[in-house]
Design a protein around this motif. Structure first.
Motif, PDB file in Angstrom:
ATOM      1  N   GLN A  64       0.864  -1.181   0.000  1.00 41.84           N
ATOM      2  CA  GLN A  64       0.000   0.000   0.000  1.00 41.84           C
ATOM      3  C   GLN A  64       0.895   1.223   0.000  1.00 41.84           C
ATOM      4  O   GLN A  64       1.909   1.252   0.699  1.00 41.84           O
ATOM      5  N   VAL A  65       0.545   2.223  -0.810  1.00 34.32           N
ATOM      6  CA  VAL A  65       1.290   3.479  -0.817  1.00 34.32           C
ATOM      7  C   VAL A  65       0.371   4.610  -1.260  1.00 34.32           C
ATOM      8  O   VAL A  65      -0.486   4.429  -2.124  1.00 34.32           O
ATOM      9  N   ASP A  66       0.540   5.749  -0.634  1.00 35.09           N
ATOM     10  CA  ASP A  66      -0.117   6.972  -1.077  1.00 35.09           C
ATOM     11  C   ASP A  66       0.909   7.686  -1.950  1.00 35.09           C
ATOM     12  O   ASP A  66       1.839   8.309  -1.434  1.00 35.09           O
ATOM     13  N   ALA A  67       0.760   7.581  -3.253  1.00 30.62           N
ATOM     14  CA  ALA A  67       1.751   8.114  -4.183  1.00 30.62           C
ATOM     15  C   ALA A  67       1.846   9.636  -4.155  1.00 30.62           C
ATOM     16  O   ALA A  67       2.786  10.203  -4.703  1.00 30.62           O
ATOM     17  N   ASP A  68       0.905  10.306  -3.521  1.00 33.88           N
ATOM     18  CA  ASP A  68       0.999  11.750  -3.344  1.00 33.88           C
ATOM     19  C   ASP A  68       1.961  12.115  -2.221  1.00 33.88           C
ATOM     20  O   ASP A  68       2.400  13.254  -2.119  1.00 33.88           O
TER      21      ASP A  68
END
Length: 153
Positions: A59-63
């Motif tokens: 999981q990653v928040d690319a922002d």
């Protein structure tokens, strides 16, 4: 052989994950990451069922540049393939610069509220990547862009 981190698990990200998984002699280790890990897990299951190959998911928040850098440092990929939304390109490029990892995307950056086909936001990154000794392939497209790159290679 290369370790690759694919960011984005939408329609095109799914295809990229499947295509990379089909060539284990090139893509020896694949991690698929997205804001929604369950999407990545579903794609990983499809790949395992169809190709008998396992890929990792995250999981990653690319922002979030800091979060993306942390994932890059954990995975230690040779290449980031950005399949996230076009408005996330600059944050992912910043993370690649901080981590010293090669970058590739298929669509040019566009702000969330402005649809314009231009590289004016990404071109200034050229010198930064060059100074770090890493590459950034921008807006290569998927079809025929990827095919053309592979043919040229």
């Amino acid at each position: 052989m290369a370790k690759v981190l694919i960011i984005g698990a939408g329609g095109v990200g799914q295809v990229v994950a499947h295509k990379c998984a089909q060539v284990p002699s090139v893509f020896s280790d694949i991690t698929l990451a997205s804001r929604t890990k369950s999407k990545c897990d579903a794609i990983a299951k499809q790949i395992a069922d169809k190709q008998g190959r396992s890929i990792k998911t995250a999981q990653v928040d690319a922002d979030n540049v800091k979060e993306t850098v942390a994932l890059i440092e954990k995975v230690k990929p040779d290449l980031i393939i950005n399949m996230a939304l076009p408005y996330q390109d600059l944050a992912i490029m910043d993370a690649c610069l901080k981590a010293g990892v090669h970058y590739m995307d298929t669509a040019n950056y566009e702000p969330r509220d402005e649809a314009k086909f231009t590289y004016k936001w990404q071109w200034p990154y050229h010198e930064k990547f060059e100074k770090k000794g890493i590459m950034a392939i921008l807006g290569c497209g998927f079809d025929p862009g990827q095919s053309n790159i592979y043919c040229a290679y």
